[in-house]
Design a protein around this motif. Structure first.
Motif, PDB file in Angstrom:
ATOM      1  N   GLU A  88       0.935  -0.709   0.012  1.00  0.00           N
ATOM      2  CA  GLU A  88      -0.077  -0.286   0.081  1.00  0.00           C
ATOM      3  C   GLU A  88       0.905   1.314  -0.010  1.00  0.00           C
ATOM      4  O   GLU A  88       2.087   1.256   0.506  1.00  0.00           O
ATOM      5  CB  GLU A  88      -0.635   0.031   1.310  1.00  0.00           C
ATOM      6  N   ALA A  89       0.175   2.051  -0.045  1.00  0.00           N
ATOM      7  CA  ALA A  89       1.067   3.697  -0.235  1.00  0.00           C
ATOM      8  C   ALA A  89      -0.036   4.072   0.818  1.00  0.00           C
ATOM      9  O   ALA A  89      -1.353   4.302   0.350  1.00  0.00           O
ATOM     10  CB  ALA A  89       0.835   4.624  -2.006  1.00  0.00           C
ATOM     11  N   ARG A  90       0.720   4.590   1.872  1.00  0.00           N
ATOM     12  CA  ARG A  90      -0.347   5.370   2.691  1.00  0.00           C
ATOM     13  C   ARG A  90      -0.491   6.770   2.545  1.00  0.00           C
ATOM     14  O   ARG A  90       0.496   7.813   2.110  1.00  0.00           O
ATOM     15  CB  ARG A  90       0.625   4.621   3.877  1.00  0.00           C
ATOM     16  N   ALA A  91      -1.536   7.514   2.792  1.00  0.00           N
ATOM     17  CA  ALA A  91      -1.688   8.519   2.457  1.00  0.00           C
ATOM     18  C   ALA A  91      -0.897   9.455   3.674  1.00  0.00           C
ATOM     19  O   ALA A  91      -1.246   9.400   4.526  1.00  0.00           O
ATOM     20  CB  ALA A  91      -3.216   9.315   2.592  1.00  0.00           C
ATOM     21  N   ILE A  92      -0.648  10.695   3.048  1.00  0.00           N
ATOM     22  CA  ILE A  92      -0.107  11.682   3.957  1.00  0.00           C
ATOM     23  C   ILE A  92      -1.520  12.198   4.939  1.00  0.00           C
ATOM     24  O   ILE A  92      -1.294  12.801   6.117  1.00  0.00           O
ATOM     25  CB  ILE A  92       0.490  12.741   3.126  1.00  0.00           C
ATOM     26  N   ASP A  93      -2.410  13.265   4.165  1.00  0.00           N
ATOM     27  CA  ASP A  93      -3.952  13.165   4.643  1.00  0.00           C
ATOM     28  C   ASP A  93      -4.530  12.600   5.153  1.00  0.00           C
ATOM     29  O   ASP A  93      -4.701  11.559   5.078  1.00  0.00           O
ATOM     30  CB  ASP A  93      -4.320  13.912   3.452  1.00  0.00           C
ATOM     31  N   ALA A  94      -4.445  12.448   6.758  1.00  0.00           N
ATOM     32  CA  ALA A  94      -5.514  10.869   6.981  1.00  0.00           C
ATOM     33  C   ALA A  94      -7.532  11.454   6.715  1.00  0.00           C
ATOM     34  O   ALA A  94      -7.905  10.643   6.778  1.00  0.00           O
ATOM     35  CB  ALA A  94      -5.498  11.792   8.668  1.00  0.00           C
ATOM     36  N   GLN A  95      -7.893  12.006   6.008  1.00  0.00           N
ATOM     37  CA  GLN A  95      -8.959  11.777   4.982  1.00  0.00           C
ATOM     38  C   GLN A  95      -9.216  11.471   4.457  1.00  0.00           C
ATOM     39  O   GLN A  95     -10.212  11.171   3.290  1.00  0.00           O
ATOM     40  CB  GLN A  95      -9.105  13.436   5.514  1.00  0.00           C
ATOM     41  N   ARG A  96      -7.641  11.434   3.819  1.00  0.00           N
ATOM     42  CA  ARG A  96      -7.721  10.060   2.197  1.00  0.00           C
ATOM     43  C   ARG A  96      -7.423   9.560   2.183  1.00  0.00           C
ATOM     44  O   ARG A  96      -7.105   8.289   3.082  1.00  0.00           O
ATOM     45  CB  ARG A  96      -6.324  10.838   1.744  1.00  0.00           C
ATOM     46  N   PRO A  97      -8.099   8.266   1.771  1.00  0.00           N
ATOM     47  CA  PRO A  97      -7.880   6.247   1.812  1.00  0.00           C
ATOM     48  C   PRO A  97      -6.482   6.259   1.548  1.00  0.00           C
ATOM     49  O   PRO A  97      -5.953   7.231   0.370  1.00  0.00           O
ATOM     50  CB  PRO A  97      -8.614   5.830   0.859  1.00  0.00           C
ATOM     51  N   HIS A  98      -5.863   4.975   1.716  1.00  0.00           N
ATOM     52  CA  HIS A  98      -4.617   4.349   0.869  1.00  0.00           C
ATOM     53  C   HIS A  98      -5.036   3.799  -0.007  1.00  0.00           C
ATOM     54  O   HIS A  98      -5.981   4.166   0.020  1.00  0.00           O
ATOM     55  CB  HIS A  98      -3.885   3.660   1.956  1.00  0.00           C
ATOM     56  N   THR A  99      -3.253   3.416  -0.768  1.00  0.00           N
ATOM     57  CA  THR A  99      -4.001   2.905  -2.009  1.00  0.00           C
ATOM     58  C   THR A  99      -2.769   1.690  -2.446  1.00  0.00           C
ATOM     59  O   THR A  99      -2.074   1.803  -1.708  1.00  0.00           O
ATOM     60  CB  THR A  99      -3.226   3.273  -3.014  1.00  0.00           C
ATOM     61  N   THR A 100      -3.868   0.436  -2.763  1.00  0.00           N
ATOM     62  CA  THR A 100      -3.378  -0.826  -2.610  1.00  0.00           C
ATOM     63  C   THR A 100      -2.503  -0.330  -4.322  1.00  0.00           C
ATOM     64  O   THR A 100      -3.520  -0.746  -5.769  1.00  0.00           O
ATOM     65  CB  THR A 100      -4.057  -1.958  -2.745  1.00  0.00           C
ATOM     66  N   LEU A 101      -1.289  -1.311  -4.169  1.00  0.00           N
ATOM     67  CA  LEU A 101      -0.854  -0.922  -5.376  1.00  0.00           C
ATOM     68  C   LEU A 101      -0.504  -2.415  -5.645  1.00  0.00           C
ATOM     69  O   LEU A 101      -0.152  -2.956  -7.258  1.00  0.00           O
ATOM     70  CB  LEU A 101       0.575  -0.096  -5.669  1.00  0.00           C
ATOM     71  N   LEU A 102       0.087  -3.197  -4.725  1.00  0.00           N
ATOM     72  CA  LEU A 102       0.071  -4.570  -4.844  1.00  0.00           C
ATOM     73  C   LEU A 102      -0.229  -5.857  -4.776  1.00  0.00           C
ATOM     74  O   LEU A 102      -0.448  -5.207  -3.164  1.00  0.00           O
ATOM     75  CB  LEU A 102       1.571  -4.476  -5.567  1.00  0.00           C
ATOM     76  N   ASP A 103      -1.427  -6.286  -4.651  1.00  0.00           N
ATOM     77  CA  ASP A 103      -1.726  -7.759  -4.145  1.00  0.00           C
ATOM     78  C   ASP A 103      -1.237  -9.628  -4.813  1.00  0.00           C
ATOM     79  O   ASP A 103      -0.798  -9.474  -5.611  1.00  0.00           O
ATOM     80  CB  ASP A 103      -3.257  -7.772  -5.022  1.00  0.00           C
ATOM     81  N   PHE A 104       0.117  -9.600  -3.309  1.00  0.00           N
ATOM     82  CA  PHE A 104       0.397 -10.501  -3.645  1.00  0.00           C
ATOM     83  C   PHE A 104       0.036 -12.089  -3.837  1.00  0.00           C
ATOM     84  O   PHE A 104       0.562 -13.352  -3.454  1.00  0.00           O
ATOM     85  CB  PHE A 104       1.507 -10.631  -2.909  1.00  0.00           C
ATOM     86  N   GLY A 105      -1.245 -11.845  -3.473  1.00  0.00           N
ATOM     87  CA  GLY A 105      -2.016 -13.271  -3.244  1.00  0.00           C
ATOM     88  C   GLY A 105      -2.191 -13.566  -2.479  1.00  0.00           C
ATOM     89  O   GLY A 105      -2.384 -12.983  -0.934  1.00  0.00           O
ATOM     90  N   ARG A 106      -2.800 -14.301  -1.889  1.00  0.00           N
ATOM     91  CA  ARG A 106      -2.883 -15.504  -0.491  1.00  0.00           C
ATOM     92  C   ARG A 106      -1.691 -15.759   0.724  1.00  0.00           C
ATOM     93  O   ARG A 106      -0.170 -15.651  -0.459  1.00  0.00           O
ATOM     94  CB  ARG A 106      -3.364 -16.697  -0.529  1.00  0.00           C
ATOM     95  N   TYR A 107      -1.008 -15.356   1.013  1.00  0.00           N
ATOM     96  CA  TYR A 107       0.560 -14.888   2.349  1.00  0.00           C
ATOM     97  C   TYR A 107       0.710 -16.779   2.145  1.00  0.00           C
ATOM     98  O   TYR A 107       0.015 -17.532   2.203  1.00  0.00           O
ATOM     99  CB  TYR A 107      -0.770 -14.371   3.252  1.00  0.00           C
ATOM    100  N   SER A 108       1.484 -17.118   2.665  1.00  0.00           N
ATOM    101  CA  SER A 108       3.205 -18.344   2.413  1.00  0.00           C
ATOM    102  C   SER A 108       4.286 -17.525   2.975  1.00  0.00           C
ATOM    103  O   SER A 108       4.578 -16.499   2.363  1.00  0.00           O
ATOM    104  CB  SER A 108       2.652 -18.864   1.102  1.00  0.00           C
ATOM    105  N   ASP A 109       4.701 -18.251   4.139  1.00  0.00           N
ATOM    106  CA  ASP A 109       6.129 -17.617   4.310  1.00  0.00           C
ATOM    107  C   ASP A 109       7.176 -17.898   3.129  1.00  0.00           C
ATOM    108  O   ASP A 109       8.290 -17.403   3.262  1.00  0.00           O
ATOM    109  CB  ASP A 109       6.729 -19.221   5.535  1.00  0.00           C
ATOM    110  N   ALA A 110       6.729 -19.284   2.391  1.00  0.00           N
ATOM    111  CA  ALA A 110       7.891 -18.532   0.234  1.00  0.00           C
ATOM    112  C   ALA A 110       8.024 -17.602   0.572  1.00  0.00           C
ATOM    113  O   ALA A 110       8.888 -16.587  -0.126  1.00  0.00           O
ATOM    114  CB  ALA A 110       7.488 -19.458  -0.164  1.00  0.00           C
ATOM    115  N   ALA A 111       6.679 -16.963   0.169  1.00  0.00           N
ATOM    116  CA  ALA A 111       6.265 -15.464  -0.532  1.00  0.00           C
ATOM    117  C   ALA A 111       6.802 -14.211   0.462  1.00  0.00           C
ATOM    118  O   ALA A 111       7.262 -13.301  -0.066  1.00  0.00           O
ATOM    119  CB  ALA A 111       4.556 -15.217  -0.612  1.00  0.00           C
ATOM    120  N   VAL A 112       7.373 -14.228   1.204  1.00  0.00           N
ATOM    121  CA  VAL A 112       7.525 -13.692   1.902  1.00  0.00           C
ATOM    122  C   VAL A 112       9.083 -12.815   1.948  1.00  0.00           C
ATOM    123  O   VAL A 112       9.601 -11.897   1.639  1.00  0.00           O
ATOM    124  CB  VAL A 112       7.735 -14.376   3.819  1.00  0.00           C
TER     125      VAL A 112
END
Length: 139
Positions: A88-112
């Motif tokens: 995610e890119a976190r918004a500087i302004d607390a009134q603004r939503p964060h933006t998800t840039l990349l979805d890595f899919g399901r969590y796994s220890d290997a993916a970390v």
């Protein structure tokens, strides 16, 4: 226009761009587009001043770094649900939503491990390594 800072990094398995557009509709400069299309199997990051583009194949997403900082890689381990793993890119302004840039899919220890390597490589374009945030289990 300043010099474009560019890095192509190994794409973790299952990674997809969120809110991405075709290059010709994303406002990405032609010079950055050429760099990205030369590395279609990788995640490509290009920065020109306060503008950052994330590219994968024919798609890209742009972020105005004057509005979003810092970046974070968040994960939620699967428990009852599938978990999550995203950047995610976190918004500087607390009134603004964060933006998800990349979805890595399901969590796994290997993916970390792949995502940690990606985060380290991002220091070249961001000037810092995105923080990994462990949100625990998705109970």
């Amino acid at each position: 226009m300043s010099e474009i800072v560019f890095v192509a990094l190994k794409k973790p398995g299952g990674a997809t761009l969120c809110s991405a557009l075709p290059h010709n509709k994303s406002g990405i400069p032609i010079a950055a587009r050429r760099l990205g299309t030369a590395h279609t199997s990788m995640l490509t990051f290009a920065r020109d001043g306060n503008e950052l583009w994330v590219m994968c194949g024919p798609l890209s997403v742009g972020v105005d770094l004057a509005l979003f900082k810092p970046f974070a890689i968040d994960f939620l381990r699967p428990a009852r649900g599938p978990g999550l793993f995203l950047m995610e890119a976190r918004a500087i302004d607390a009134q603004r939503p964060h933006t998800t840039l990349l979805d890595f899919g399901r969590y796994s220890d290997a993916a970390v491990e792949d995502v940690i390597a990606l985060a380290q490589g991002l220091q070249q374009v961001l000037g810092y390594v995105p923080e990994l945030q462990d949100w625990g289990n998705d109970c």
